[in-house]
Design a protein around this motif. Structure first.
Motif, PDB file in Angstrom:
ATOM      1  N   TYR A 318       0.841  -1.195   0.000  1.00  0.00           N
ATOM      2  CA  TYR A 318       0.000   0.000   0.000  1.00  0.00           C
ATOM      3  C   TYR A 318       0.870   1.236   0.000  1.00  0.00           C
ATOM      4  O   TYR A 318       2.012   1.197   0.446  1.00  0.00           O
ATOM      5  CB  TYR A 318      -0.893   0.038   1.248  1.00  0.00           C
ATOM      6  CG  TYR A 318      -1.907  -1.071   1.293  1.00  0.00           C
ATOM      7  CD1 TYR A 318      -3.132  -0.928   0.651  1.00  0.00           C
ATOM      8  CD2 TYR A 318      -1.625  -2.265   1.956  1.00  0.00           C
ATOM      9  CE1 TYR A 318      -4.063  -1.957   0.684  1.00  0.00           C
ATOM     10  CE2 TYR A 318      -2.552  -3.296   1.986  1.00  0.00           C
ATOM     11  CZ  TYR A 318      -3.764  -3.133   1.349  1.00  0.00           C
ATOM     12  OH  TYR A 318      -4.675  -4.149   1.372  1.00  0.00           O
ATOM     13  N   LYS A 319       0.282   2.340  -0.498  1.00  0.00           N
ATOM     14  CA  LYS A 319       0.943   3.631  -0.318  1.00  0.00           C
ATOM     15  C   LYS A 319       0.033   4.517   0.512  1.00  0.00           C
ATOM     16  O   LYS A 319      -1.190   4.404   0.443  1.00  0.00           O
ATOM     17  CB  LYS A 319       1.270   4.275  -1.658  1.00  0.00           C
ATOM     18  CG  LYS A 319       0.117   4.355  -2.633  1.00  0.00           C
ATOM     19  CD  LYS A 319       0.621   4.723  -4.015  1.00  0.00           C
ATOM     20  CE  LYS A 319      -0.486   4.575  -5.054  1.00  0.00           C
ATOM     21  NZ  LYS A 319       0.018   4.534  -6.417  1.00  0.00           N
ATOM     22  N   VAL A 320       0.666   5.351   1.333  1.00  0.00           N
ATOM     23  CA  VAL A 320      -0.094   6.245   2.199  1.00  0.00           C
ATOM     24  C   VAL A 320       0.383   7.665   1.954  1.00  0.00           C
ATOM     25  O   VAL A 320       1.556   7.980   2.196  1.00  0.00           O
ATOM     26  CB  VAL A 320       0.127   5.900   3.696  1.00  0.00           C
ATOM     27  CG1 VAL A 320      -0.774   6.754   4.568  1.00  0.00           C
ATOM     28  CG2 VAL A 320      -0.115   4.426   3.954  1.00  0.00           C
ATOM     29  N   GLN A 321      -0.507   8.498   1.436  1.00  0.00           N
ATOM     30  CA  GLN A 321      -0.137   9.889   1.183  1.00  0.00           C
ATOM     31  C   GLN A 321      -0.246  10.682   2.492  1.00  0.00           C
ATOM     32  O   GLN A 321      -1.315  10.766   3.076  1.00  0.00           O
ATOM     33  CB  GLN A 321      -1.083  10.461   0.108  1.00  0.00           C
ATOM     34  CG  GLN A 321      -0.557  11.707  -0.566  1.00  0.00           C
ATOM     35  CD  GLN A 321       0.754  11.480  -1.319  1.00  0.00           C
ATOM     36  OE1 GLN A 321       0.839  10.574  -2.135  1.00  0.00           O
ATOM     37  NE2 GLN A 321       1.767  12.283  -1.026  1.00  0.00           N
ATOM     38  N   ASP A 460       8.238  11.807  -3.724  1.00  0.00           N
ATOM     39  CA  ASP A 460       7.901  10.469  -3.211  1.00  0.00           C
ATOM     40  C   ASP A 460       6.871   9.792  -4.109  1.00  0.00           C
ATOM     41  O   ASP A 460       7.001   8.615  -4.456  1.00  0.00           O
ATOM     42  CB  ASP A 460       7.325  10.557  -1.795  1.00  0.00           C
ATOM     43  CG  ASP A 460       8.382  10.901  -0.756  1.00  0.00           C
ATOM     44  OD1 ASP A 460       9.579  10.754  -1.064  1.00  0.00           O
ATOM     45  OD2 ASP A 460       8.000  11.321   0.348  1.00  0.00           O
ATOM     46  N   LYS A 461       5.858  10.585  -4.453  1.00  0.00           N
ATOM     47  CA  LYS A 461       4.762  10.093  -5.280  1.00  0.00           C
ATOM     48  C   LYS A 461       5.298   9.568  -6.610  1.00  0.00           C
ATOM     49  O   LYS A 461       4.935   8.490  -7.075  1.00  0.00           O
ATOM     50  CB  LYS A 461       3.796  11.252  -5.539  1.00  0.00           C
ATOM     51  CG  LYS A 461       2.354  10.870  -5.639  1.00  0.00           C
ATOM     52  CD  LYS A 461       1.526  12.141  -5.756  1.00  0.00           C
ATOM     53  CE  LYS A 461       0.040  11.879  -5.643  1.00  0.00           C
ATOM     54  NZ  LYS A 461      -0.697  13.168  -5.586  1.00  0.00           N
ATOM     55  N   MET A 462       6.191  10.374  -7.190  1.00  0.00           N
ATOM     56  CA  MET A 462       6.761  10.037  -8.488  1.00  0.00           C
ATOM     57  C   MET A 462       7.640   8.778  -8.392  1.00  0.00           C
ATOM     58  O   MET A 462       7.583   7.894  -9.246  1.00  0.00           O
ATOM     59  CB  MET A 462       7.600  11.228  -8.962  1.00  0.00           C
ATOM     60  CG  MET A 462       8.141  11.127 -10.351  1.00  0.00           C
ATOM     61  SD  MET A 462       9.288  12.479 -10.620  1.00  0.00           S
ATOM     62  CE  MET A 462      10.662  12.014  -9.561  1.00  0.00           C
ATOM     63  N   ILE A 463       8.422   8.704  -7.323  1.00  0.00           N
ATOM     64  CA  ILE A 463       9.282   7.526  -7.127  1.00  0.00           C
ATOM     65  C   ILE A 463       8.435   6.265  -6.995  1.00  0.00           C
ATOM     66  O   ILE A 463       8.743   5.227  -7.572  1.00  0.00           O
ATOM     67  CB  ILE A 463      10.174   7.718  -5.886  1.00  0.00           C
ATOM     68  CG1 ILE A 463      11.178   8.849  -6.139  1.00  0.00           C
ATOM     69  CG2 ILE A 463      10.925   6.440  -5.545  1.00  0.00           C
ATOM     70  CD1 ILE A 463      11.911   9.326  -4.905  1.00  0.00           C
ATOM     71  N   MET A 464       7.351   6.402  -6.234  1.00  0.00           N
ATOM     72  CA  MET A 464       6.455   5.256  -6.046  1.00  0.00           C
ATOM     73  C   MET A 464       5.875   4.810  -7.390  1.00  0.00           C
ATOM     74  O   MET A 464       5.796   3.602  -7.666  1.00  0.00           O
ATOM     75  CB  MET A 464       5.331   5.641  -5.079  1.00  0.00           C
ATOM     76  CG  MET A 464       4.526   4.469  -4.552  1.00  0.00           C
ATOM     77  SD  MET A 464       5.477   3.382  -3.474  1.00  0.00           S
ATOM     78  CE  MET A 464       5.092   1.795  -4.177  1.00  0.00           C
ATOM     79  N   GLU A 465       5.502   5.771  -8.212  1.00  0.00           N
ATOM     80  CA  GLU A 465       4.968   5.437  -9.543  1.00  0.00           C
ATOM     81  C   GLU A 465       6.004   4.675 -10.364  1.00  0.00           C
ATOM     82  O   GLU A 465       5.674   3.720 -11.065  1.00  0.00           O
ATOM     83  CB  GLU A 465       4.550   6.705 -10.300  1.00  0.00           C
ATOM     84  CG  GLU A 465       3.184   7.221  -9.898  1.00  0.00           C
ATOM     85  CD  GLU A 465       2.924   8.627 -10.426  1.00  0.00           C
ATOM     86  OE1 GLU A 465       3.634   9.072 -11.360  1.00  0.00           O
ATOM     87  OE2 GLU A 465       2.015   9.289  -9.881  1.00  0.00           O
TER      88      GLU A 465
END
Length: 497
Positions: A318-321, A460-465
């Motif tokens: 999961y990812k948590v923003q 972070d968001k971009m890395i996760m993508e």
DNA sequence: AAAAAAT
């Protein structure tokens, strides 16, 4: 225990600490063994799992000569392994198929509680144990039983009556070296084979190497620098070495890893013992390392897995923003500690040693019980904290990538990426290999697990993508970081509540 | 001074 210490080496590294150490690791290995059976069962339930290991031969010349043999598979006829050379390998249905000594068989059944070889064991063990002992590079999923492959390889190729080093295993961290030695001693309990752990000594009982007796144990497991130190001090002979293993081989051969050390050790051993078999094991091999590895093991057998098929299905990600760093802390305190306690042990990964200590201090200051371990601590502290965690005395462990690879504790069901793993040279790119190793600390031997990636910035968001794209695997988002219900739902979906 | 090992 008397048995343990007598069969292990008494040389150099503190015998007292080691014995104590061994007990905890050994206790743990029982759990590992017990879960091996469930892993086999888990695999059986899920036939598509069987297609995941794809083997291929890169040695073209040999393939033409030998005609690229097909490997029989006991479970699934769809698996075809092309091997190098003329040798025909038959996958092992049971450990009895491998002409192992009866002492070793006893160790497998009585000590390890194994029932039958796992997938990767069934395929690689015949390759390791059948003359002419070709080199092997083998990739297999996290927690699929790679350690047993090379430990069994070492134990069965070694002559217990000959008191010289005949097998060497090189690992990226001292923790992993110790863990592997513990598995080896347990599995080889009835063989009379002894081992030596070549890792940096703790400062408290330091003995200069010139004062140490030469190594007479048949198996040596250690870290690159210390192995080099022992060989160049002429205290570790390499003439009789029949088998050389690199655990976490991609890292051991990576430019930014231990490539120089590893190459030097490999060259030296091959010079003094030309017929030495080299085994390379890891869950990950990026394209660069894969290309290099193929040059190292020319004419050897090769087993690789597609990167899209490496993510463990039983470990839900999961990812948590989170709006800011403070919110990340809050998630740890109110969600991870709350739910985590109920589902087993937790590992929290951070990027730096500093973050590890700070996070630890902050949490402890507010009454949350946890420990932290990283490379800036004293050896003896590291040993103690690991032992406490392995013994189940602590449940939440904060760490750096020190423990990203290989650390085997079956009770770990929850992994937190407090910081995402990024490449040092380009911090806006993820280190996908490290990511995979980190999440592989949960879900050992086919168990269920859950991972939460705490994201805070756009970067972070971009890395996760990028991670999701790399593995072609969608990572679900926890809708609201404040919501207990959302987290509870995630744990339930992962099968942990 | 990124993790790790080790000098």
């Amino acid at each position: 225990m008397a048995d343990d210490s007598s069969s292990s080496s008494t040389s150099a590294t503190s015998a007292a600490t080691k014995t104590e150490e061994k007990k905890s690791w050994a206790d743990e290995a029982e759990d590992e063994a017990a879960s091996a059976t469930s892993a086999a069962a888990a695999e059986a339930e899920q036939p598509e799992e069987l297609k995941k290991i794809e083997t291929l031969s890169i040695s073209d010349e040999k393939k033409e000569e030998g005609g690229g043999r097909l490997l029989e598979d006991p479970d699934d006829s769809e698996i075809k392994a092309e091997t190098s050379g003329d040798t025909v390998y038959t996958s092992a249905v049971s450990f009895e198929d491998l002409s192992l000594s009866k002492e070793l068989i006893k160790g497998l059944y009585v000590e390890m509680n194994f029932t039958k070889p796992s997938k990767i064991q069934a395929i690689t063990l015949p390759m390791i144990l059948t003359p002419p002992y070709l080199d092997l590079v083998a990739q297999a999923h996290n927690g699929s039983g790679k350690t047993t492959c090379f430990v069994l390889g070492m134990l069965s190729r070694v002559d217990p009556s000959q008191k010289t080093p005949q097998a060497i295993c090189i690992c990226p961290t001292r923790e992993l070296a110790q863990q592997n030695q513990a598995v080896l001693m347990k599995m080889g309990k009835y063989t009379g084979i002894t081992s030596f752990c070549a890792i940096p000594q703790d400062s408290a009982n330091y003995i200069p190497i010139t004062k140490c007796p030469p190594v007479t144990d048949q198996v040596v497991i250690g870290t690159p620098g210390t192995i080099k130190k022992w060989t160049s001090a002429k205290k570790l002979g390499t003439r009789d070495v029949k088998i050389l293993v690199f655990d976490e081989a991609d890292h051991m051969l990576a430019e930014d890893g231990f490539k120089d050390d590893s190459e030097r050790i490999m060259k030296e051993i091959r010079r003094s013992s030309a017929s030495c078999q080299v085994l390379l094991f890891s869950a990950t091999f990026n394209e660069t390392v894969k290309a290099f590895v193929s040059k190292v093991v020319i004419g050897g057998n090769k087993i690789f897995v597609k990167k899209e098929e490496l993510t463990l299905e039983k470990v839900k990600q999961y990812k948590v923003q989170c709006p800011d760093e403070l919110a990340k802390m809050d998630v740890i305190k109110t969600k991870i500690f709350e739910f985590g306690q109920k589902v087993g042990q937790t590992i929290i990964f951070v990027r730096t040693r500093n973050t590890a200590s700070m996070l630890h201090e902050t949490l402890r200051g507010e009454g949350y019980e946890c420990t932290s371990v990283h490379g800036a601590q004293k050896q003896e502290d590291r040993d103690r904290i690991i032992k406490e965690f392995k013994d189940g005395l602590t449940t939440v462990l904060i760490t750096t990538d020190l423990l990203a690879r290989g650390f085997d504790q079956s009770q770990v069901n929850l992994v937190i990426n407090f910081d995402l793993p990024v490449k040092y040279e380009s911090p806006s790119d993820p280190d996908c290999e490290v990511y995979l190793h980190r999440i592989g600390r949960a879900g050992r031997f086919g168990r269920k697990g859950v991972v939460f990636n705490l994201l805070c910035t756009d970067r972070d968001k971009m890395i996760m993508e990028k991670i999701e794209r790399h593995f072609n695997h969608f990572v679900k988002e926890v809708p609201n970081w404040r919501s207990d219900d959302d987290f509870e739902a995630a744990f339930k979906e992962a099968g942990l509540l």
